[in-house]
Design a protein around this motif. Structure first.
Motif, PDB file in Angstrom:
ATOM      1  N   GLN A  41      19.451 -90.782  24.300  1.00 14.78           N
ATOM      2  CA  GLN A  41      18.204 -91.126  23.621  1.00 14.78           C
ATOM      3  C   GLN A  41      17.147 -90.035  23.726  1.00 14.78           C
ATOM      4  OE1 GLN A  41      14.916 -92.318  25.010  1.00 14.78           O
ATOM      5  NE2 GLN A  41      15.621 -91.283  26.847  1.00 14.78           N
ATOM      6  N   VAL A  42      17.220 -89.189  24.735  1.00 10.20           N
ATOM      7  CA  VAL A  42      16.189 -88.168  24.924  1.00 10.20           C
ATOM      8  C   VAL A  42      16.232 -87.118  23.802  1.00 10.20           C
ATOM      9  CG1 VAL A  42      17.378 -86.450  26.392  1.00 10.20           C
ATOM     10  CG2 VAL A  42      14.943 -86.967  26.777  1.00 10.20           C
ATOM     11  N   LYS A  43      17.327 -87.072  23.073  1.00 12.06           N
ATOM     12  CA  LYS A  43      17.475 -86.137  21.952  1.00 12.06           C
ATOM     13  C   LYS A  43      16.836 -86.667  20.675  1.00 12.06           C
ATOM     14  CE  LYS A  43      21.987 -84.840  23.747  1.00 12.06           C
ATOM     15  NZ  LYS A  43      23.430 -84.984  23.528  1.00 12.06           N
ATOM     16  N   LEU A  44      16.505 -87.954  20.667  1.00 12.18           N
ATOM     17  CA  LEU A  44      15.975 -88.609  19.473  1.00 12.18           C
ATOM     18  C   LEU A  44      14.442 -88.651  19.509  1.00 12.18           C
ATOM     19  CD1 LEU A  44      18.416 -91.653  19.509  1.00 12.18           C
ATOM     20  CD2 LEU A  44      18.633 -89.549  18.160  1.00 12.18           C
ATOM     21  N   PRO A  45      13.792 -88.784  18.354  1.00  8.93           N
ATOM     22  CA  PRO A  45      12.344 -88.959  18.371  1.00  8.93           C
ATOM     23  C   PRO A  45      11.973 -90.247  19.121  1.00  8.93           C
ATOM     24  CG  PRO A  45      13.133 -88.561  16.132  1.00  8.93           C
ATOM     25  CD  PRO A  45      14.346 -88.759  17.011  1.00  8.93           C
ATOM     26  N   ARG A  46      10.868 -90.231  19.832  1.00  8.50           N
ATOM     27  CA  ARG A  46      10.439 -91.405  20.602  1.00  8.50           C
ATOM     28  C   ARG A  46       9.974 -92.520  19.663  1.00  8.50           C
ATOM     29  NH1 ARG A  46       8.351 -95.464  22.606  1.00  8.50           N
ATOM     30  NH2 ARG A  46       7.582 -95.665  24.707  1.00  8.50           N
ATOM     31  N   TYR A  47       9.359 -92.153  18.564  1.00  6.73           N
ATOM     32  CA  TYR A  47       8.793 -93.163  17.663  1.00  6.73           C
ATOM     33  C   TYR A  47       9.523 -93.176  16.341  1.00  6.73           C
ATOM     34  CZ  TYR A  47       5.138 -93.158  21.127  1.00  6.73           C
ATOM     35  OH  TYR A  47       4.448 -93.249  22.294  1.00  6.73           O
ATOM     36  N   CYS A  68       9.369 -94.051  28.941  1.00 10.83           N
ATOM     37  CA  CYS A  68       7.945 -93.854  29.256  1.00 10.83           C
ATOM     38  C   CYS A  68       7.575 -92.369  29.219  1.00 10.83           C
ATOM     39  CB  CYS A  68       7.621 -94.403  30.640  1.00 10.83           C
ATOM     40  SG  CYS A  68       7.649 -96.198  30.742  1.00 10.83           S
ATOM     41  N   MET A  69       8.465 -91.522  29.659  1.00  9.64           N
ATOM     42  CA  MET A  69       8.166 -90.098  29.769  1.00  9.64           C
ATOM     43  C   MET A  69       7.787 -89.480  28.422  1.00  9.64           C
ATOM     44  SD  MET A  69       7.826 -87.972  32.096  1.00  9.64           S
ATOM     45  CE  MET A  69       8.778 -87.333  33.409  1.00  9.64           C
ATOM     46  N   ARG A  70       8.296 -90.033  27.345  1.00 15.65           N
ATOM     47  CA  ARG A  70       7.995 -89.486  26.019  1.00 15.65           C
ATOM     48  C   ARG A  70       6.974 -90.318  25.256  1.00 15.65           C
ATOM     49  NH1 ARG A  70      12.437 -88.822  22.537  1.00 15.65           N
ATOM     50  NH2 ARG A  70      13.397 -90.659  23.417  1.00 15.65           N
ATOM     51  N   CYS A  71       6.324 -91.253  25.945  1.00  9.21           N
ATOM     52  CA  CYS A  71       5.301 -92.094  25.317  1.00  9.21           C
ATOM     53  C   CYS A  71       3.989 -91.322  25.204  1.00  9.21           C
ATOM     54  CB  CYS A  71       5.100 -93.360  26.153  1.00  9.21           C
ATOM     55  SG  CYS A  71       3.809 -94.447  25.505  1.00  9.21           S
ATOM     56  N   ALA A  72       3.261 -91.550  24.130  1.00 12.35           N
ATOM     57  CA  ALA A  72       1.985 -90.864  23.895  1.00 12.35           C
ATOM     58  C   ALA A  72       0.913 -91.258  24.899  1.00 12.35           C
ATOM     59  CB  ALA A  72       1.492 -91.157  22.478  1.00 12.35           C
ATOM     60  N   ASP A  73       1.071 -92.372  25.593  1.00 12.23           N
ATOM     61  CA  ASP A  73       0.063 -92.834  26.546  1.00 12.23           C
ATOM     62  C   ASP A  73       0.400 -92.531  28.003  1.00 12.23           C
ATOM     63  OD1 ASP A  73      -1.575 -94.024  24.560  1.00 12.23           O
ATOM     64  OD2 ASP A  73      -0.217 -95.731  24.480  1.00 12.23           O
TER      65      ASP A  73
END
Length: 148
Positions: A142-148, A17-22
């Motif tokens: 996963q935090v190192k990877l692009p979110r989308y 959620c922290m890296r979600c655009a919304d």
């Protein structure tokens, strides 16, 4: 990072959620707000740049999208103001009923009510990975990877 901190970042299905655009407290919202502030009244400059760089004809669309990102208001699936575009997710409520933080912790995982197709494959991968290496380790991975 502690387990409880990771739980605040990851949805019950395992998405970040922290890296979600919304997300209302997310990095995309923060960076978009900062970019709007830095650009200030850039519109007249964009207009001047259009002769040599026609891409700036679309500046108003860029500005609208950036403004939309800066208005993120989703609380995340663990909160009260859920704005997640994935409307078919059962984990938003199911994790409370089953008293687990993540789907893989449930005795019924993988259940049939959670997603279909590619989204189900991604959900299974995320939860299987958390089960394999642990929630904290998965978060760092996963935090190192692009979110989308």
């Amino acid at each position: 990072m502690e387990y409880n901190d990771v739980v605040k970042h990851l949805a019950p299905c395992g998405l970040d959620c922290m890296r979600c655009a919304d997300y209302e407290h997310g990095e995309i919202k923060q960076l978009s707000s900062r970019l709007i502030q830095l650009l200030g009244n850039f519109r007249p400059v964009a207009k001047m740049k259009t002769e040599k760089q026609p891409i700036f004809n679309g500046y108003s669309q860029f500005e609208a999208i950036l403004t939309s990102f800066s208005n993120g208001s989703c609380s995340g699936c663990r909160g009260e103001n859920v704005q997640c575009p994935i409307t078919t997710c059962s984990a938003k409520t199911c994790h409370k009923e089953k008293n687990v933080d993540f789907c893989f912790q449930c005795n019924e995982y993988p259940c049939e009510k959670q997603f279909t197709g590619r989204l189900r494959d991604r959900w299974r991968y995320i939860n299987d990975r958390m089960k394999e290496i642990g929630v904290i380790e998965y978060y760092y991975e996963q935090v190192k990877l692009p979110r989308y």
